[in-house]
Design a protein around this motif. Sequence first.
Motif, PDB file in Angstrom:
ATOM      1  N   TYR A  12     -36.010  32.505   0.398  1.00  0.00           N
ATOM      2  CA  TYR A  12     -36.719  32.708   1.636  1.00  0.00           C
ATOM      3  C   TYR A  12     -37.938  33.747   1.382  1.00  0.00           C
ATOM      4  CZ  TYR A  12     -32.748  30.779   3.724  1.00  0.00           C
ATOM      5  OH  TYR A  12     -31.529  29.951   4.289  1.00  0.00           O
ATOM      6  N   ARG A  62     -37.165  32.192  10.457  1.00  0.00           N
ATOM      7  CA  ARG A  62     -37.784  31.722   9.200  1.00  0.00           C
ATOM      8  C   ARG A  62     -38.552  30.536   9.240  1.00  0.00           C
ATOM      9  NH1 ARG A  62     -31.442  32.136   7.316  1.00  0.00           N
ATOM     10  NH2 ARG A  62     -31.701  34.428   6.759  1.00  0.00           N
ATOM     11  N   HIS A  66     -40.733  32.186  -0.327  1.00  0.00           N
ATOM     12  CA  HIS A  66     -41.255  31.046   0.583  1.00  0.00           C
ATOM     13  C   HIS A  66     -42.040  31.532   1.716  1.00  0.00           C
ATOM     14  CE1 HIS A  66     -39.132  28.074  -1.868  1.00  0.00           C
ATOM     15  NE2 HIS A  66     -40.103  27.270  -1.641  1.00  0.00           N
ATOM     16  N   ALA A  67     -41.805  32.831   1.956  1.00  0.00           N
ATOM     17  CA  ALA A  67     -42.533  33.492   3.032  1.00  0.00           C
ATOM     18  C   ALA A  67     -43.827  34.366   2.509  1.00  0.00           C
ATOM     19  CB  ALA A  67     -41.695  34.627   3.574  1.00  0.00           C
ATOM     20  N   LYS A  89     -33.789  22.454  14.869  1.00  0.00           N
ATOM     21  CA  LYS A  89     -33.607  22.180  13.364  1.00  0.00           C
ATOM     22  C   LYS A  89     -31.986  22.100  13.370  1.00  0.00           C
ATOM     23  CE  LYS A  89     -34.359  23.433   9.149  1.00  0.00           C
ATOM     24  NZ  LYS A  89     -35.243  22.727   8.254  1.00  0.00           N
ATOM     25  N   PHE A 123     -28.683  21.535  10.388  1.00  0.00           N
ATOM     26  CA  PHE A 123     -28.152  21.803   9.179  1.00  0.00           C
ATOM     27  C   PHE A 123     -26.900  20.718   8.964  1.00  0.00           C
ATOM     28  CE2 PHE A 123     -30.058  25.854  10.266  1.00  0.00           C
ATOM     29  CZ  PHE A 123     -31.115  26.056   9.180  1.00  0.00           C
ATOM     30  N   ASP A 124     -26.995  19.900   8.153  1.00  0.00           N
ATOM     31  CA  ASP A 124     -25.780  19.062   7.848  1.00  0.00           C
ATOM     32  C   ASP A 124     -25.066  18.643   9.048  1.00  0.00           C
ATOM     33  OD1 ASP A 124     -25.989  18.755   5.295  1.00  0.00           O
ATOM     34  OD2 ASP A 124     -25.103  20.741   4.802  1.00  0.00           O
ATOM     35  N   TYR A 153     -46.578  26.534   8.817  1.00  0.00           N
ATOM     36  CA  TYR A 153     -45.676  26.090   7.739  1.00  0.00           C
ATOM     37  C   TYR A 153     -46.725  25.402   6.616  1.00  0.00           C
ATOM     38  CZ  TYR A 153     -42.751  23.131   4.936  1.00  0.00           C
ATOM     39  OH  TYR A 153     -42.046  22.635   3.779  1.00  0.00           O
ATOM     40  N   ILE A 205     -40.908  29.642   6.087  1.00  0.00           N
ATOM     41  CA  ILE A 205     -39.907  29.412   5.309  1.00  0.00           C
ATOM     42  C   ILE A 205     -39.287  27.835   5.344  1.00  0.00           C
ATOM     43  CG2 ILE A 205     -37.888  30.133   4.153  1.00  0.00           C
ATOM     44  CD1 ILE A 205     -38.601  32.775   5.189  1.00  0.00           C
ATOM     45  N   PHE A 206     -38.827  27.834   6.771  1.00  0.00           N
ATOM     46  CA  PHE A 206     -38.338  26.606   6.881  1.00  0.00           C
ATOM     47  C   PHE A 206     -39.359  25.572   7.501  1.00  0.00           C
ATOM     48  CE2 PHE A 206     -33.678  28.284   8.085  1.00  0.00           C
ATOM     49  CZ  PHE A 206     -33.605  28.573   6.722  1.00  0.00           C
ATOM     50  N   ARG A 207     -38.940  24.313   7.352  1.00  0.00           N
ATOM     51  CA  ARG A 207     -39.739  23.304   7.636  1.00  0.00           C
ATOM     52  C   ARG A 207     -39.025  22.735   9.031  1.00  0.00           C
ATOM     53  NH1 ARG A 207     -41.185  17.516   4.797  1.00  0.00           N
ATOM     54  NH2 ARG A 207     -38.688  17.484   5.137  1.00  0.00           N
ATOM     55  N   VAL A 238     -35.083  24.806   1.635  1.00  0.00           N
ATOM     56  CA  VAL A 238     -34.859  26.084   0.915  1.00  0.00           C
ATOM     57  C   VAL A 238     -33.340  26.444   1.152  1.00  0.00           C
ATOM     58  CG1 VAL A 238     -37.102  26.814   0.315  1.00  0.00           C
ATOM     59  CG2 VAL A 238     -35.998  27.212   2.599  1.00  0.00           C
ATOM     60  N   GLU A 239     -33.095  26.173   2.588  1.00  0.00           N
ATOM     61  CA  GLU A 239     -31.644  26.661   2.672  1.00  0.00           C
ATOM     62  C   GLU A 239     -30.513  26.116   2.052  1.00  0.00           C
ATOM     63  OE1 GLU A 239     -33.596  24.936   4.846  1.00  0.00           O
ATOM     64  OE2 GLU A 239     -32.777  23.430   5.872  1.00  0.00           O
ATOM     65  N   ARG A 240     -30.874  25.019   1.155  1.00  0.00           N
ATOM     66  CA  ARG A 240     -29.922  24.620   0.178  1.00  0.00           C
ATOM     67  C   ARG A 240     -29.485  25.417  -0.784  1.00  0.00           C
ATOM     68  NH1 ARG A 240     -26.954  20.265   2.333  1.00  0.00           N
ATOM     69  NH2 ARG A 240     -28.013  18.875   3.154  1.00  0.00           N
ATOM     70  N   ARG A 291     -45.989  25.732  -1.289  1.00  0.00           N
ATOM     71  CA  ARG A 291     -44.922  25.410  -2.200  1.00  0.00           C
ATOM     72  C   ARG A 291     -45.370  24.785  -3.320  1.00  0.00           C
ATOM     73  NH1 ARG A 291     -39.768  23.076   0.665  1.00  0.00           N
ATOM     74  NH2 ARG A 291     -39.409  24.695   2.154  1.00  0.00           N
ATOM     75  N   THR A 326     -42.238  32.568   9.831  1.00  0.00           N
ATOM     76  CA  THR A 326     -42.720  32.907   8.732  1.00  0.00           C
ATOM     77  C   THR A 326     -42.818  31.884   7.671  1.00  0.00           C
ATOM     78  OG1 THR A 326     -40.371  33.510   8.012  1.00  0.00           O
ATOM     79  CG2 THR A 326     -41.552  35.077   8.679  1.00  0.00           C
TER      80      THR A 326
END
Lengths: 297, 576
Positions: B92, A45, B95-96, A9, A11-12, A66, A50-52, B257-259, B101, A48
């Motif tokens: 977060y 995350r 989405h948990a 993963k 980020f930017d 996910y 939350i993140f892809r 979602v981290e955005r 979505r 759970t």
Amino acid sequence: MIEVRNLRKSFDGFLALDDLSMTVPAGAVYGLVGPNGAGKSTVIRHITGIFRPDSGTVTVDGQPVYENPTVKSGIAYIPDDVFYFPSANLTDMAKFYAGTYPNFDRKLYEELRRSFNLDPKSQLRRFSKGMQKQAAFLLAIASRPGVLVLDEPVDGLDPVMRRQVWGLLLQDVAQRGTTVLVSSHNLRELEDVCDHVGILHKGKMLLERTLDELQDNVVKAQIVLREGTELPQSLKVLHRSMVGKVETAIIRGSQEAVSAALAAVNPIFYDLVPLTLEEVFVYELGGVDYEVKNVIL
Amino acid sequence: MKSKMSFFDPTLLKKNISRFAPAWALFGLLLFLTGPLPLLRRLTGSFGGTLLAEAKDIWETLSFVYIWYAFFAAALFAVLVFKYLYKTRSAYMLHAFPMTRSCLFVTNAVSGLLFFLVPMLVNGLLLLGVLRLLQVSGQALAVWSLMGASLLVYLCFYGVAVFAMVLAGNGAVGILSYFALNILPLALPVLLLLPVRFYLYGVDLNLPDWMLLLAPIVGLHERLIEGGGLWVLLGIYAAVGLALLGLAWYHNRVRQVERAGDAMAYPWARVAFRLIFTLCCALGLGWILAALFGALNDKTVAYLPYALLGCFLGWFGSTMMLERSVKVFKNKKIWLGFAVFAGVLILGTMALRYDALGIRRRVPETAQVASVEIWTREDRDWEGPSDRITLTDPGDIDLIRQVHSSALESYSPNDSLGDLFGTAYGVHIRYHLEGGGTLTRVYRIHNYEDSQPLARLYSRPEICVAYYQEALPQSFRWASLEGVTEYELTEDGQMVGYSESSGEIRDPQALREAVLADAAAGRLPIYNRLTAYGDASWMEGGRVDTLNIYFNLSPELGMDLRIFTTATETIALFRK
């Protein structure tokens, strides 16, 4: 069982997780440790849902997490910074959890609420941080999850409250065999509750063992040797220090083997002292200039 | 056990309804205060007129008011239901929870729709209740039409709002994006045309009227005032709103979602945000600054520094918003991006100023032109149809070319800004080229003598006959002529009397024959802006040049035609 395989993963452009793999056995209490920025929360995350993931897989009992509500309904998550709907009270949140988690146990919720002595009608945002955490534990455990994921769960809580929260958690583990993944940057906290530990650094899993494996394999010895004698060459000494005539040595090996080797040189005195988890990590990773040392100590 | 494919979560819906009850309840109260309550008061009060007329008057007012309600309610409700995306803590956690979505999106989107729909429905029922109470019949359809139209308008604005909120990473940028998306489809072409119209003298680049419809808030007002085709437009707007909801749903599926907290949540949106923001600042803010500092008084490149200043502010301002930091000046890549943008702006401005493509200077050869249209005024309610005439004779085409060339020769870069937009006294020229294309220009004729060759075209009998054949309505209910033809003045200019012409006819054929006879005899030129006539001349000699014929085409549709008092046969027909 939680399985993370080759998870990446970024980020930017910043690589937060680098080909990370880890396994949390069913029914285990798994401590995920690492310094700030190691990627603990990012892993959590993903687990759970939350993140892809950019790439790699995250599964619970073989099912991807996910966008999978069926799997997620068996996972309860307590973040480091708990969120409640603004102006909601505990009863409101309990209703929401009851409608969202199919296994939510209202009776258990009421029991726990009474034992925690939380006012169900007060707005949660007016609760202290500790009480908010308690409420989060209460709701999570009443949801009867198969997997409980906790991100820095006792951060900011006073010792009494920590004890209460851990007690509640371990009671649930003992009763239902819940799989628990708990992250912390404080190993002292995890030592008493975890049976598995994974150490994360810069998005990579450095080490993943059971606590027994770790603690059984390294021994701290305090020895007073006779004049002209040395520690046996056969011992693999990771670290040694001297205070007066007492030498402290961290030695890799089982207690029995180390004891036998030390006895063979007939020292004036020797004693084998159990290592704390943080000492194990420091000396296991002693040759590596990782920030892990700072985390542990 | 929840289904993996579940697209809707009743628990979340209930939670939304209870959480945001103050917002939708207040909206309902607002509807009550501006709908049923005034209706009740007006119908029971002594405002004059019939109850039915009072009710119709209220519907008309509400049709405008509800557009604005929908506009603001859409932004408010979309922010409320999607604001969880703007903070990592809430994003977060939500989405948990065990829902997809799509489920989160659909449930929240439906919540926002219900917040408008339910109060509006209750409002409609209350309106009907008041009407029934006061025994005003036959207005149920009007009430439901109003409610239905409001819902369609809301669908449009809500779609735009949800799309904006999903694209944005924080509430402030979400609301800014909502307003921008509503107005930019119209505002952006206007901004782009500013320098083009400024530098390319004569190039006729007025936006077509249909472009007003690109901004729904403008288009709806326009259509309500103009009338006709409202439901079709509402249907199109609602379809666009639904399409945007679909796009928002699609984007939300892949949202990082981290955005949360960022200005924009998607890479492409970040690029678009920066470019559009910079463009608006360069052209819009640059233009305002140039106007404030007097740099628009000439057509040199004095405007350029202000555009560059706007560009700088826009580029670095948008970057600060995107990066959430004011420390952006040390980044070489950002400077490089600015340099590229500024370079394009400079090149574009210089190309326009020095007419690099020869657009401003172009005058087609006579042999290249199949026909040419000229006109000095557009259709106006009070003047009648446009004076647009078509010329095919090579001699006439050559005359137009000469006027065109003369206008270009007299062009000065230091002409005032008013010349650019003051087309009231200008002449429009549209060449239809042999190849099939067109070339349209508009020039201001600076002196009277130069305009006369064109003005004479408007008096030529064959052109006048062709014009009036087109301009006269084929049928009408009645046509009336009323007005003063001549004032009697004393030597010192005091009015002592006047002669009137008036009359009404119902025979289109007779009128057509009279008008065409006058036109063929050279007594009825085409009313245009180049011929010397009007108020100034009658003050001198008591003579009045023009009169209006009013055509009643249907009970609600009329048309004016301005004729000259030299049209004796036509005036005589009315006098009979």
